[in-house]
Design an enzyme around this catalytic site. Structure first.
Site, short mmCIF file in Angstrom:
data_model
loop_
_atom_site.label_atom_id
_atom_site.label_comp_id
_atom_site.label_asym_id
_atom_site.label_seq_id
_atom_site.Cartn_x
_atom_site.Cartn_y
_atom_site.Cartn_z
CD GLU A 43 36.26 35.31 34.86
OE1 GLU A 43 36.05 36.54 34.90
OE2 GLU A 43 36.34 34.65 35.72
CE1 TYR A 126 38.98 39.88 37.15
CE2 TYR A 126 37.64 39.43 35.04
CZ TYR A 126 37.84 39.25 36.55
OH TYR A 126 37.23 38.53 37.23
CG ASP A 144 35.63 41.04 40.04
OD1 ASP A 144 36.14 41.24 41.18
OD2 ASP A 144 34.66 40.18 39.97
CB CYS A 212 38.61 44.36 57.56
SG CYS A 212 37.78 45.70 56.26
#
Length: 346
Positions: A43, A126, A144, A212
């Site tokens: 990460e 995050y 992210d 969507c």
């Protein structure tokens, strides 16, 4: 969870169960939980860096330093040299500090809550959420750049970035399941990398197409809405290539600041106007080359002149490094560009 939110999570996890990328730091669906050390390291490495760039570096780091204890005992300079090519070098310094804090304060085991993780060096909101969800199965919201883009399109969030981040995070939280949150965020990352791409989203292949709102507008690529880009300042400097026989002078940059602690070619100050030969590392005959070296940092663009001198027994601070082994010095990209320019011109 409302029907649409539940549908998004279920559809995406079903897609991920089949399409998940095999990555060396990831536990695929149905396999044992990943090693928190590997999740943490990946990460940090992946912050503003591509998977393709991180893969070989991750393999080298985990072979050399396989756990927190080994990393905490590592020599700072060796870590910084190994980090070269990943950029944003403050991350490497934070890695060292974080590993040592984990060993000293947590018995070598990474804590498993967002609050405890955020208290460690180099771990922000995050990264804490991503580690908590992926490594420890916590319900956490990890947004992210890929997740930001997917969620902004899913909900057609029209507010522009960065102001929209609060609404994006709230929407992301609304689709976060109690179980498999880590898989959900990894699925979002994979979706953003392969299908919901910045410029040409492949909506016909998307498992979330029917959910969507951005696709329903007919222009999903316009989300997330971005504010006009601000042009950063421009600075100037001079990079010095000083040869002695088959060696070149390298220096160690100050521990703090840009490229802190890294080996580098000598360079004068970075200023608003070209500094010429100010701060040259030796009093000798410098030749200013036609080549210029440009590099974009986070907050400014740097343009450097290139000064070259050869021969003589120069008494100066630094270390003389074999030119034919320069790729082993761990030089940041800026100075590798300068070295290539010198070699091209001869």
């Amino acid at each position: 969870m409302p029907a649409k939110r539940s549908s998004i999570a279920d559809r995406l996890l079903a897609w991920y169960d089949v399409q998940a990328r095999a990555l060396p730091w990831r536990a695929l669906p149905g396999t044992p939980a990943p090693d928190p050390y590997r999740v943490w390291l990946s990460e940090i490495m992946l912050q503003q860096t591509t998977v393709a760039t991180v893969r070989p570096k991750f393999a080298a780091f985990t072979e050399r330093w396989p756990d927190f204890a080994a990393f905490a005992a590592a020599d700072d300079a060796e870590v910084m040299a190994a980090w070269a090519g990943l950029g944003y070098y403050a991350r490497a310094r934070n890695l060292i500090a974080c590993a040592r804090a984990v060993v000293a304060d947590h018995g070598g085991r990474l804590p498993d809550t967002e609050a405890e993780l955020r208290a460690l060096p180099g771990i922000g909101d995050y990264t804490a959420a991503a580690i908590a969800a992926i490594a420890f199965g916590r319900r956490a919201v990890a947004v992210d750049a890929n997740v930001e883009r997917v969620v902004a399109r899913l909900f057609a969030i029209r507010e522009s970035l960065p102001a929209a981040r609060g609404a994006i995070r709230q929407a992301a939280g609304s689709i976060t399941p109690d179980a498999r949150a880590g898989d959900l965020w990894q699925a979002m990352m994979d979706l953003g990398q392969a299908i919901c791409t910045p410029r040409a989203p492949k909506c016909l292949l998307c498992p979330l197409a029917q959910d969507c709102d951005g696709r329903a507008t007919g222009a999903p690529e316009t989300f997330p809405v971005k504010a006009p880009k601000r042009v950063g300042p421009q600075r100037y400097g001079t990079i010095f290539w000083l040869e002695r026989g088959r060696e070149v002078l390298l220096v160690r940059r100050a521990p703090k600041g840009l490229l802190g602690g890294m080996r580098a070619l000598p360079t004068g100050p970075w200023e608003a106007a070209p500094p010429g030969l100010a701060a040259a590392p030796a009093d000798t005959d410098w030749e200013l080359r036609n080549a210029t070296i440009s590099h974009v940092f986070t907050h400014f663009r740097l343009i450097c002149a290139l000064a070259v001198a050869r021969g003589g027994a120069h008494e100066t601070a630094g270390e003389w490094w074999p030119i034919d082994r320069l790729d082993e010095a761990g030089l940041p990209t800026l100075f590798l560009k300068a070295a290539r320019a010198v070699r091209r011109e001869g």
